[in-house]
Design a protein around this motif. Structure first.
Motif, PDB file in Angstrom:
ATOM      1  N   TYR A  44      -0.853   3.202   0.713  1.00 51.96           N
ATOM      2  CA  TYR A  44      -0.065   2.089   1.238  1.00 51.96           C
ATOM      3  C   TYR A  44      -0.519   0.761   0.652  1.00 51.96           C
ATOM      4  O   TYR A  44       0.297  -0.120   0.367  1.00 51.96           O
ATOM      5  N   LYS A  63       1.798  -1.422  -1.867  1.00 54.68           N
ATOM      6  CA  LYS A  63       2.134  -2.788  -1.460  1.00 54.68           C
ATOM      7  C   LYS A  63       1.934  -3.761  -2.606  1.00 54.68           C
ATOM      8  O   LYS A  63       2.731  -4.688  -2.809  1.00 54.68           O
ATOM      9  N   GLN A  74       9.196   5.612   3.258  1.00 51.93           N
ATOM     10  CA  GLN A  74       7.839   5.050   3.338  1.00 51.93           C
ATOM     11  C   GLN A  74       7.705   3.824   2.445  1.00 51.93           C
ATOM     12  O   GLN A  74       7.165   2.791   2.853  1.00 51.93           O
ATOM     13  N   THR A 117       7.345   0.066   3.774  1.00 54.42           N
ATOM     14  CA  THR A 117       6.125  -0.666   3.437  1.00 54.42           C
ATOM     15  C   THR A 117       6.454  -1.993   2.767  1.00 54.42           C
ATOM     16  O   THR A 117       5.802  -3.011   3.022  1.00 54.42           O
ATOM     17  N   ALA A 155       1.030  -3.003   4.763  1.00 56.16           N
ATOM     18  CA  ALA A 155       0.349  -1.732   4.505  1.00 56.16           C
ATOM     19  C   ALA A 155      -0.196  -1.148   5.804  1.00 56.16           C
ATOM     20  O   ALA A 155      -0.142   0.064   6.040  1.00 56.16           O
ATOM     21  N   GLY A 158       2.690   0.297   7.865  1.00 55.35           N
ATOM     22  CA  GLY A 158       3.146   1.546   7.273  1.00 55.35           C
ATOM     23  C   GLY A 158       2.232   2.707   7.611  1.00 55.35           C
ATOM     24  O   GLY A 158       2.676   3.782   8.003  1.00 55.35           O
TER      25      GLY A 158
END
Length: 289
Positions: free
Chosen positions: A22, A26, A85, A89, A94, A97
């Motif tokens: 994540y 990001k 996802q 995100t 992050a 998520g």
């Protein structure tokens, strides 16, 4: 080593890798579109898995009757869930998520009962309720502004579809190479996504891919969090039932939240942590069982 212990280790390791995913995604999503990043990630993973199949001389054969389950893994899990996802995100953080998708284990308990006939104990029922309350708090009143709420709801869809995908993983016979199963499922997702990424890929400057953050990030997402972690998750799930195996997902929010704070400097409100507590409390109940 006991297969259930080893399976749990594989799934915990996969979830920890996804926690870091994540933060990496990001950073890259500031430059690349979400679906394009998913596609690049899968192309890299396919190359790695195909090479591994050749080097280790594993069987490529899958019986026709088992192909629908693998196609479902690719479409529901690797296309819809992973796409959600990345979009979620991009629209949130992050930490958000990682935390919302950590409700996946509770959903896996429900789907395991509906589709696989797995026993739902009182602990599992309470776990699902607590995790659901936690998700609602994180999405709706978790200290985020309104612009993040759409991302939160998209992430809930990601958690639901990943849980549903795990049911289809259980339907694939254990006799198949999990590398082959993972590769065919990723290939399905790659083919499904390709028509939607051609235009943005052509508009992108080739020099973008030589930037250290972009190049290293895509390599990490493709090799580690896709080829490696997908294999580990599927392999571990073969040795555990869906309701129990999914609980190792709780490593994801722990790693994701910590890295989001450490690397991205993200801040969250007090109610976010209350929601996070409910999610982890629900997961820990079933782990204790």
């Amino acid at each position: 080593m006991n297969k259930k212990v080893l399976g749990g280790f594989y799934m915990a390791l996969a979830a920890s890798i996804w926690g870091g995913m994540y933060v990496v995604s990001k950073l890259i999503l500031t430059v690349l579109q979400p679906l394009l990043l998913v596609w690049l990630r899968y192309v890299v993973a396919l190359i790695v898995l195909a090479l591994w199949m050749v080097i280790t001389r594993q069987s490529w054969r899958i019986h026709r009757k088992d192909m629908p389950a693998i196609l479902a893994i690719g479409m529901i899990g690797y296309t819809l869930s992973i796409g959600a996802q990345f979009y979620g995100t991009k629209l949130s953080t992050a930490q958000m998520g990682a935390m919302i998708t950590s409700a996946t284990p509770a959903f896996m308990v429900v789907f395991g009962r509906i589709f696989l006939g797995e026993r739902v104990t009182l602990r599992r029922a309470v776990s699902a309720v607590l995790a659901t309350i936690g998700v609602l708090m994180v999405v709706g009143i978790g200290g985020f502004n309104r612009s993040y709420q759409l991302g939160g709801f998209i992430l809930v869809i990601a958690a639901l579809t990943w849980a549903l995908m795990s049911v289809f993983v259980k339907r694939v016979p254990h006799s198949y190479s999990q590398v082959a199963v993972t590769m065919y499922a990723i290939l399905t997702a790659t083919l499904a996504i390709t028509p939607f990424v051609y235009a943005p890929l052509m508009r992108l400057s080739p020099g973008v891919f030589f930037h250290p953050v972009i190049f290293g990030g895509v390599l990490y997402l493709g090799v580690v969090s896709t080829a490696g972690a997908f294999f580990l998750w599927n392999k571990g799930l073969q040795w555990l039932d869906a309701g129990t195996g999914g609980l190792y997902f709780f490593f994801q929010p722990l790693i994701g939240t910590w890295l989001g704070w450490l690397i991205l400097g993200e801040r969250v409100g007090f109610l976010f942590w209350i929601g996070a507590f409910f999610i982890l409390l629900g997961v820990s109940l079933v782990i204790k069982e």
